[in-house]
Design a protein around this motif. Structure first.
Motif, PDB file in Angstrom:
ATOM      1  N   LYS A   3       0.827  -1.204   0.000  1.00 40.62           N
ATOM      2  CA  LYS A   3       0.000   0.000   0.000  1.00 40.62           C
ATOM      3  C   LYS A   3       0.866   1.262   0.000  1.00 40.62           C
ATOM      4  N   SER A   4       1.923   1.253   0.819  1.00 40.22           N
ATOM      5  CA  SER A   4       2.825   2.407   0.875  1.00 40.22           C
ATOM      6  C   SER A   4       3.524   2.615  -0.459  1.00 40.22           C
ATOM      7  N   LEU A   5       3.991   1.523  -1.052  1.00 33.96           N
ATOM      8  CA  LEU A   5       4.703   1.619  -2.320  1.00 33.96           C
ATOM      9  C   LEU A   5       3.783   2.101  -3.435  1.00 33.96           C
ATOM     10  N   LYS A   6       2.567   1.591  -3.465  1.00 31.75           N
ATOM     11  CA  LYS A   6       1.622   2.003  -4.498  1.00 31.75           C
ATOM     12  C   LYS A   6       1.256   3.483  -4.332  1.00 31.75           C
ATOM     13  N   ARG A   7       1.117   3.945  -3.115  1.00 30.66           N
ATOM     14  CA  ARG A   7       0.810   5.361  -2.885  1.00 30.66           C
ATOM     15  C   ARG A   7       1.994   6.237  -3.279  1.00 30.66           C
ATOM     16  N   PHE A   8       3.201   5.726  -3.054  1.00 32.73           N
ATOM     17  CA  PHE A   8       4.412   6.452  -3.446  1.00 32.73           C
ATOM     18  C   PHE A   8       4.454   6.651  -4.962  1.00 32.73           C
ATOM     19  N   LEU A   9       4.141   5.585  -5.699  1.00 32.01           N
ATOM     20  CA  LEU A   9       4.157   5.686  -7.157  1.00 32.01           C
ATOM     21  C   LEU A   9       3.008   6.553  -7.670  1.00 32.01           C
ATOM     22  N   LYS A  10       1.873   6.491  -7.007  1.00 31.34           N
ATOM     23  CA  LYS A  10       0.749   7.344  -7.405  1.00 31.34           C
ATOM     24  C   LYS A  10       1.118   8.812  -7.242  1.00 31.34           C
ATOM     25  N   TYR A  11       1.858   9.120  -6.179  1.00 30.73           N
ATOM     26  CA  TYR A  11       2.301  10.493  -5.962  1.00 30.73           C
ATOM     27  C   TYR A  11       3.193  10.953  -7.117  1.00 30.73           C
ATOM     28  N   HIS A  12       4.151  10.093  -7.509  1.00 35.53           N
ATOM     29  CA  HIS A  12       5.106  10.506  -8.540  1.00 35.53           C
ATOM     30  C   HIS A  12       4.501  10.511  -9.940  1.00 35.53           C
ATOM     31  N   VAL A  46       1.178  11.139 -10.580  1.00 35.56           N
ATOM     32  CA  VAL A  46       0.033  12.053 -10.658  1.00 35.56           C
ATOM     33  C   VAL A  46       0.388  13.464 -10.199  1.00 35.56           C
ATOM     34  N   VAL A  47       1.106  13.569  -9.080  1.00 33.38           N
ATOM     35  CA  VAL A  47       1.345  14.877  -8.464  1.00 33.38           C
ATOM     36  C   VAL A  47       2.568  15.568  -9.043  1.00 33.38           C
ATOM     37  N   THR A  48       3.644  14.813  -9.281  1.00 27.49           N
ATOM     38  CA  THR A  48       4.886  15.424  -9.768  1.00 27.49           C
ATOM     39  C   THR A  48       4.848  15.615 -11.292  1.00 27.49           C
ATOM     40  N   ASP A  49       5.941  16.150 -11.827  1.00 28.63           N
ATOM     41  CA  ASP A  49       6.050  16.390 -13.271  1.00 28.63           C
ATOM     42  C   ASP A  49       6.741  15.227 -13.984  1.00 28.63           C
ATOM     43  N   LEU A  50       6.696  14.046 -13.422  1.00 21.18           N
ATOM     44  CA  LEU A  50       7.390  12.916 -14.023  1.00 21.18           C
ATOM     45  C   LEU A  50       6.914  12.648 -15.449  1.00 21.18           C
ATOM     46  N   ARG A  51       5.627  12.812 -15.702  1.00 20.42           N
ATOM     47  CA  ARG A  51       5.086  12.524 -17.037  1.00 20.42           C
ATOM     48  C   ARG A  51       5.715  13.423 -18.092  1.00 20.42           C
ATOM     49  N   GLN A  52       5.954  14.675 -17.754  1.00 26.43           N
ATOM     50  CA  GLN A  52       6.562  15.598 -18.707  1.00 26.43           C
ATOM     51  C   GLN A  52       8.085  15.417 -18.766  1.00 26.43           C
ATOM     52  N   ASP A  53       8.689  15.130 -17.614  1.00 20.47           N
ATOM     53  CA  ASP A  53      10.145  15.037 -17.555  1.00 20.47           C
ATOM     54  C   ASP A  53      10.682  13.737 -18.134  1.00 20.47           C
ATOM     55  N   ASN A  54       9.966  12.630 -17.913  1.00 20.10           N
ATOM     56  CA  ASN A  54      10.457  11.337 -18.378  1.00 20.10           C
ATOM     57  C   ASN A  54       9.250  10.451 -18.697  1.00 20.10           C
ATOM     58  N   ARG A  55       8.742  10.588 -19.903  1.00 22.55           N
ATOM     59  CA  ARG A  55       7.513   9.873 -20.269  1.00 22.55           C
ATOM     60  C   ARG A  55       7.712   8.349 -20.227  1.00 22.55           C
ATOM     61  N   GLY A  56       8.894   7.885 -20.625  1.00 21.44           N
ATOM     62  CA  GLY A  56       9.164   6.455 -20.607  1.00 21.44           C
ATOM     63  C   GLY A  56       9.120   5.885 -19.199  1.00 21.44           C
ATOM     64  N   LEU A  57       9.751   6.580 -18.263  1.00 19.66           N
ATOM     65  CA  LEU A  57       9.746   6.116 -16.869  1.00 19.66           C
ATOM     66  C   LEU A  57       8.339   6.195 -16.288  1.00 19.66           C
ATOM     67  N   TRP A  58       7.587   7.207 -16.685  1.00 21.58           N
ATOM     68  CA  TRP A  58       6.198   7.346 -16.217  1.00 21.58           C
ATOM     69  C   TRP A  58       5.350   6.161 -16.675  1.00 21.58           C
ATOM     70  N   ASN A  59       5.505   5.752 -17.944  1.00 23.21           N
ATOM     71  CA  ASN A  59       4.774   4.595 -18.447  1.00 23.21           C
ATOM     72  C   ASN A  59       5.160   3.319 -17.705  1.00 23.21           C
ATOM     73  N   ASP A  60       6.462   3.146 -17.448  1.00 25.57           N
ATOM     74  CA  ASP A  60       6.922   1.957 -16.729  1.00 25.57           C
ATOM     75  C   ASP A  60       6.376   1.939 -15.309  1.00 25.57           C
ATOM     76  N   ALA A  61       6.269   3.114 -14.697  1.00 24.42           N
ATOM     77  CA  ALA A  61       5.718   3.191 -13.346  1.00 24.42           C
ATOM     78  C   ALA A  61       4.246   2.786 -13.331  1.00 24.42           C
ATOM     79  N   LYS A  62       3.507   3.157 -14.354  1.00 24.64           N
ATOM     80  CA  LYS A  62       2.098   2.775 -14.439  1.00 24.64           C
ATOM     81  C   LYS A  62       1.958   1.261 -14.576  1.00 24.64           C
ATOM     82  N   PHE A  63       2.791   0.644 -15.414  1.00 25.38           N
ATOM     83  CA  PHE A  63       2.755  -0.809 -15.563  1.00 25.38           C
ATOM     84  C   PHE A  63       3.155  -1.499 -14.259  1.00 25.38           C
TER      85      PHE A  63
END
Length: 291
Positions: free
Chosen positions: A239-248, A250-267
């Motif tokens: 639960k903690s790990l999933k919330r950590f990834l949801k933060y990065h 959804v809340v951070t700019d990870l999607r704009q900064d590193n789209r590839g890493l953002w996709n891998d995080a979703k998977f």
């Protein structure tokens, strides 16, 4: 003349003899770790320095509500010991299970069955090891206390308590999100869970690259299981790990900064969901066994 202890020397705890030392490195070299390498001694000293810093940062403050949760637990003594150890405190001279049985308010009589009533939410999702008393025979409580001590020992042996500094930007931002946005009162424990996982994935530095190592991540949770942690505690890590990834994601700019890493995080989060389903089955099984 001012006494020696009035200086600004920082006393550190020796993890072997459980005593504070004015010079931990000298003490370890001469006494408790005299057969160990200098590098190993240096690692232990640095860890104790970090633990001491964390105690000063957040280990001294208890909320009244959290204390009430501990006191209302079915086994408040064990629960309090767990809480203190999570804050890098040390409890010595803990009684053996036999002494616990003799001093318990519930008499331990062979051949009798005593029902112990407790609230359904007595297990805390923020504890490292869940110690609960089932509604069966009283000796079950003693057996579970022994199991909890063993699991903590196994966690230390496997190095699963080691973690990165909570001041790293990846973790510090997550902590602020939990505290300020989600109003999570026990957010530090949740950040520590993630920090331990990230240390296992990469001991050198915290990084989101672990989302590309699914097999190693699953190995971490197998290690938790082998160490004897309950399904509920493993579910808390997930639960903690999933919330950590949801933060990065959804809340951070990870999607704009590193789209590839953002996709891998979703998977990776999808894989965590499958692990949560397996963990839920384990929790149900444990509940049935306790009953």
């Amino acid at each position: 003349m001012a006494p020696k202890f009035a200086s600004n020397r920082h006393f550190l705890l020796c993890p072997m003899c459980k005593k504070t030392q004015a010079s931990l490195s000298v003490h370890l070299t001469r006494v408790c770790m005299k057969r160990s390498s200098k590098e190993h001694v240096r690692e232990v000293v640095e860890k104790e320095k970090q633990d001491s810093l964390e105690v000063l940062q957040w280990g001294r403050v208890f909320s009244y509500r959290h204390l009430r949760e501990i006191l209302d637990d079915a086994n408040p003594s064990s629960r309090m010991i767990q809480e203190l150890e999570c804050r890098h405190m040390v409890v010595t001279e803990t009684p053996s299970p036999a002494v616990v049985a003799q001093t318990s308010s519930v008499p331990l009589v062979a051949g009798t069955v005593t029902t112990v009533q407790r609230p359904e939410s007595s297990e805390s999702e923020h504890s490292e090891d869940i110690v609960s008393v089932s509604g069966g025979e009283t000796f079950q409580a003693i057996r579970e206390v022994q199991w909890s001590q063993t699991s903590r020992h196994m966690m230390r042996e496997k190095g699963l308590y080691r973690k990165h500094s909570l001041d790293h930007p990846l973790l510090k931002g997550f902590a602020t999100y939990l505290e300020k946005d989600l109003l999570n009162e026990n957010f530090k424990q949740e950040v520590e869970n993630v920090s331990r996982f990230m240390f296992y994935m990469n001991p050198l530095k915290p990084s989101l690259e672990f989302v590309r190592e699914t097999e190693k991540a699953r190995l971490f949770f197998r290690e938790l299981s082998e160490a004897g942690l309950s399904g509920q505690t493993q579910a808390t890590y997930l639960k903690s790990l999933k919330r950590f990834l949801k933060y990065h994601t959804v809340v951070t700019d990870l999607r704009q900064d590193n789209r590839g890493l953002w996709n891998d995080a979703k998977f990776f989060m999808e894989d965590l969901s499958s692990l949560q389903q397996s963990c839920a089955k384990l929790v149900i099984k444990e509940i049935i066994q306790r009953r």
